[in-house]
Design an enzyme around this catalytic site. Sequence first.
Site, PDB file in Angstrom:
ATOM      1  N   ASP A 294      32.947  44.826  30.761  1.00  0.00           N
ATOM      2  CA  ASP A 294      34.481  46.435  31.177  1.00  0.00           C
ATOM      3  C   ASP A 294      35.142  45.665  32.082  1.00  0.00           C
ATOM      4  O   ASP A 294      35.015  44.959  32.685  1.00  0.00           O
ATOM      5  CB  ASP A 294      33.081  47.136  32.652  1.00  0.00           C
ATOM      6  CG  ASP A 294      32.422  48.464  32.406  1.00  0.00           C
ATOM      7  OD1 ASP A 294      32.346  48.644  30.534  1.00  0.00           O
ATOM      8  OD2 ASP A 294      32.588  49.642  33.106  1.00  0.00           O
TER       9      ASP A 294
ATOM     10  N   LYS B  69      38.734  53.429  31.434  1.00  0.00           N
ATOM     11  CA  LYS B  69      37.878  53.666  32.329  1.00  0.00           C
ATOM     12  C   LYS B  69      39.085  53.334  33.708  1.00  0.00           C
ATOM     13  O   LYS B  69      40.063  53.186  33.452  1.00  0.00           O
ATOM     14  CB  LYS B  69      36.988  52.539  32.711  1.00  0.00           C
ATOM     15  CG  LYS B  69      35.921  53.044  34.339  1.00  0.00           C
ATOM     16  CD  LYS B  69      34.800  51.622  34.205  1.00  0.00           C
ATOM     17  CE  LYS B  69      34.001  51.296  35.278  1.00  0.00           C
ATOM     18  NZ  LYS B  69      33.281  50.720  35.633  1.00  0.00           N
TER      19      LYS B  69
ATOM     20  N   LYS C 246      35.284  56.360  30.519  1.00  0.00           N
ATOM     21  CA  LYS C 246      34.243  56.698  30.943  1.00  0.00           C
ATOM     22  C   LYS C 246      34.926  56.274  32.707  1.00  0.00           C
ATOM     23  O   LYS C 246      36.186  56.073  33.017  1.00  0.00           O
ATOM     24  CB  LYS C 246      33.810  55.314  31.351  1.00  0.00           C
ATOM     25  CG  LYS C 246      32.754  54.584  32.670  1.00  0.00           C
ATOM     26  CD  LYS C 246      32.317  53.559  32.395  1.00  0.00           C
ATOM     27  CE  LYS C 246      31.357  53.157  33.249  1.00  0.00           C
ATOM     28  NZ  LYS C 246      30.779  52.154  33.520  1.00  0.00           N
TER      29      LYS C 246
END
Length: 243
Positions: free
Chosen positions: A111, A173, A201
């Site tokens: 991430d 995300k 996400k």
Amino acid sequence: METPPVSLRHGRSLLERISRASLAWTIDAALLGPAATRTELESCVSDCLELGVKGLCVLPRHLAAARRLIDGAGGALDLIGVVDFPLGGRPTARKVAEIGELLDAGADELDAVPDLSLLKTRRTRELAAELAELRRAARGCVLKIILECPLLEPEEMARGAELCLEAGAEFVKTATGTRGATRTDHVQVLRNAVGTAMDVKAAGGIRSLNDAAALFEAGANRLGTSRPRELLEEFERRRGGCS
């Protein structure tokens, strides 16, 4: 790409349409507090394995130890490393080097926080170049790019998501969780920008099953939360213990 396990609706319909195991498989647990200890890491890994969640997101200093704990338990749990978390302010070369270190330490997914000042100032060519470098460095590893939506305007979120898609990242995300909570409109903007070509996400401020249901309905298909046990226990209570 991943898809939600079922067509989800708010509240009661979520309970009717999804199994506990399917819900757990959408969750990336997170242990990202700056004061998190080795004891907390051990407890978190144990919880994640017991709960059956998809992944665990940890700070770089915990990643190698988390890898050993997961492998030692023989569990199915994806280990997620964070890149330049939470600010994204380091030069691209430093981020690329960090990716190499995280992969060497056993990360299954990454991430990453890009330089969002480039997005805010419309230097999208430079941002696209950084994202391409991160994608190359990540090799075959699942790459999620964090856009920090609470700091962005809708058009900036949409353009950022398009650049993530063009770079070949698997996920966009919503947030690190350090600059405000994710809202359903953040998820909607990202989903509208990438369509079905990319996963979304949602992370930051997910505290209840209703929060989760609303974000699924808005278009998310992975959740990042530091409260996986609370979410799953709430599900079990509301479903009467059914799996």
